[in-house]
Scaffold this motif. Structure first.
Motif: not given
Length: 379
Positions: A304-323
């Motif tokens: 995983v390459n994560w470009l969000g504002d906080e660490p990728f595994d900082a939360v248990s789940e995220r709601t996003v759109a995926v392609r």
């Protein structure tokens, strides 16, 4: 005593004159990157054009008109001459073979569906070429990709192109934050390819009417199987076509000739419509079943390459759109990190044809921002 007035940022985001700003432009020889170079040169930037020689132009893998083929190097050089800026050709054949072509072949042999254009951006253009740009004292590197870079509240952000039909975000999800800080995408705001071609005509570029390249650069006529068989002669080993219920329906001529979701060309008529649902490379089995068997709701991803504002595994789940394929629109999903670079993806609505080797790209569910993505694998 009057305070000094802060100098306004130029279009590349630097507080200095364009003439004092060196921009390396990655030139493929096509109209897009040519327009980028011409536009920046016309704005007064210190432009340096670089074209990569990625494979042997005389080899059977080469394809006339494909990205970075012999004609394209010639066209890039002509544009540089017309616009009067230096142009260099770098031999990246070995890098490209090691980082892209070999993995492409091995992934296919393992029953995956690789996306080599992503690996090329990740491992060659945005890694090795970017380092070359820094060695040449360039302030940034610009490309002809259709994607946008904006400065957010915390850092540079990656956003979809203004023209949804040309958006290349699926192929650029693995761009790291460090790379994004250095990269520029001057075409991302354009509303159509017609605007790009109009700019090419405005600058009098010899490639203004050059057709777009459609295929993967080293795959002649879109024939993956032919390329892989040349690279890995053992890849055409025959095997069995097996139904999900375990029954043997026929024989195939090599799993490299099949992809997940394929229906035509199976040569096993006489039953209900069947689709390739899985490729078992170890057993050399092409596994088929009804269309319903292609539906997937949950799958694992890695790298995983994560470009969000906080660490990728900082939360248990995220709601996003995926392609999950470049030709499909983003769909609502829940991402559950299982580590810093791994996760499980749950699609709200099932998708057909999700296959190992494909990319899963994350988008803001309500906007245009790309949060990175990962690679689908067989868990």
């Amino acid at each position: 005593m009057a305070l000094d007035t802060p100098q306004k940022l130029n279009s590349m985001g630097f507080a200095k004159d364009p003439a004092d700003t060196r921009v390396l432009v990655a030139m493929s020889g096509g109209v897009d990157s040519s327009v980028v170079a011409a536009q920046l040169k016309s704005e007064g930037y210190d432009v340096v054009g670089v074209t990569l020689q990625l494979y042997d132009h005389g080899a059977a893998l080469a394809k006339k008109g494909a990205c970075c083929a012999g004609r394209d190097i010639h066209d890039a050089r002509r544009v540089a001459e017309e616009m009067d800026f230096p142009h260099y050709v770098l031999d990246y054949e070995n890098k490209f073979k090691d980082a892209v072509i070999d993995e492409f072949a091995d992934s296919y042999l393992a029953g995956a569906t690789p996306v080599p254009c992503i690996r090329c951006n990740e491992r060659v253009k945005f890694r090795d070429l970017l380092e070359t740009a820094k060695d040449l004292d360039a302030d940034c590197m610009a490309t002809g990709h259709y994607i946008q870079r904006f400065m957010g509240d915390q850092k540079a952000e990656l956003h979809k192109a203004a023209d949804g039909d040309r958006d290349q975000s699926y192929f650029l999800f693995s761009t790291t934050q460090d790379q994004l800080d250095y990269l520029r995408f001057p075409l991302g705001h354009l509303k159509s390819k017609a605007e790009t071609r109009e700019l090419a005509k405005k600058f009098g570029l010899p490639v203004a009417d050059k057709p777009d390249s459609q295929d993967i650069c080293f795959v002649p006529n879109g024939s993956y199987a032919a390329v892989i068989e040349k690279l890995r002669p053992e890849a055409a080993s025959p095997g069995e076509i097996v139904h999900l219920d375990g029954s043997v329906l026929g024989e195939h001529k090599g799993i490299i000739n099949y992809t997940v979701g394929q229906r035509r060309g199976l040569g096993i008529g006489g039953r209900e419509p069947l689709y390739v649902v899985k490729l078992d490379a170890d057993k050399r089995h092409v596994i088929v079943g009804p269309k319903s068997a292609l539906a997937t709701t949950t799958f694992p991803i890695r790298e995983v390459n994560w470009l969000g504002d906080e660490p990728f595994d900082a939360v248990s789940e995220r709601t996003v759109a995926v392609r999950v394929r470049s030709t499909r629109a983003p769909r609502d999903a829940i991402i559950r990190p299982t580590g810093p670079t791994t996760a499980t993806v749950e699609l709200i609505a099932a998708e057909e044809g999700v296959a190992p080797g494909q990319a899963c790209v994350f988008y803001d569910a309500d906007g245009t921002r790309i949060f990175g993505g990962g690679w689908i694998y067989r868990g």
